[in-house]
Design a protein around this motif. Structure first.
Motif, PDB file in Angstrom:
ATOM      1  N   SER A 226     -20.438  19.429  29.926  1.00 56.54           N
ATOM      2  CA  SER A 226     -19.417  18.442  30.513  1.00 56.54           C
ATOM      3  C   SER A 226     -20.109  17.875  31.722  1.00 56.54           C
ATOM      4  N   LYS A 227     -20.887  18.703  32.562  1.00 57.75           N
ATOM      5  CA  LYS A 227     -21.610  18.508  33.580  1.00 57.75           C
ATOM      6  C   LYS A 227     -22.822  17.525  33.293  1.00 57.75           C
ATOM      7  N   HIS A 228     -23.225  17.838  31.941  1.00 58.42           N
ATOM      8  CA  HIS A 228     -24.307  17.115  31.538  1.00 58.42           C
ATOM      9  C   HIS A 228     -24.354  15.521  31.206  1.00 58.42           C
ATOM     10  N   ALA A 229     -22.857  15.579  30.672  1.00 62.56           N
ATOM     11  CA  ALA A 229     -22.235  14.324  30.089  1.00 62.56           C
ATOM     12  C   ALA A 229     -22.117  13.534  31.456  1.00 62.56           C
ATOM     13  N   SER A 230     -21.373  14.288  32.270  1.00 64.70           N
ATOM     14  CA  SER A 230     -21.352  13.260  33.569  1.00 64.70           C
ATOM     15  C   SER A 230     -22.420  12.872  34.379  1.00 64.70           C
ATOM     16  N   PHE A 231     -23.669  13.504  34.178  1.00 65.99           N
ATOM     17  CA  PHE A 231     -24.688  13.179  34.947  1.00 65.99           C
ATOM     18  C   PHE A 231     -25.637  12.048  34.065  1.00 65.99           C
ATOM     19  N   SER A 232     -25.187  11.843  32.676  1.00 63.08           N
ATOM     20  CA  SER A 232     -25.814  10.902  31.945  1.00 63.08           C
ATOM     21  C   SER A 232     -25.635   9.399  32.371  1.00 63.08           C
TER      22      SER A 232
END
Length: 114
Positions: A17-23
């Motif tokens: 989820s953190k990676h998706a928000s940084f996309s």
């Protein structure tokens, strides 16, 4: 499932989820103690409140202009015919129904058009 495996899956889910928000991009800022903190870029709506209100007012004025130009009886007759059509036309008839704001504006515009 063991407790360690559940904890591992929880950590993986948080990382995903953190990676998706940084996309969408990231911004970095320096805190007062010198620590650099990287946060996901906040997504802003392209339509602000003012633009939304302007669109609604423009639509109501358009309806008022149609009412004043066609006449109230003719306008109501056309909306009634629209209500007899397909689902999209019925939705259009609901949106184009006379409302107090448009009727008042049409009464104000009417003498100017005649």
């Amino acid at each position: 499932m063991s407790v360690q495996h559940q904890e591992f899956r929880g950590r993986v889910a948080r990382l995903q989820s953190k990676h998706a928000s940084f996309s969408q991009g990231a911004t970095a800022r320096v805190q007062s103690d010198g620590l650099i903190v990287i946060e996901p870029r906040k997504i802003r709506s392209s339509i602000s409140g003012k633009v939304f209100v302007l669109i609604i007012v423009s639509f109501l004025l358009f309806k008022a202009f149609l009412m004043a130009a066609l006449g109230f009886d003719s306008y109501d007759e056309r909306v009634a015919r629209l209500a007899e059509g397909s689902a999209v036309e019925q939705l259009g008839a609901v949106i184009m129904q006379s409302d107090p704001v448009s009727v008042w504006a049409a009464q104000q515009i009417g003498p100017i058009l005649r």
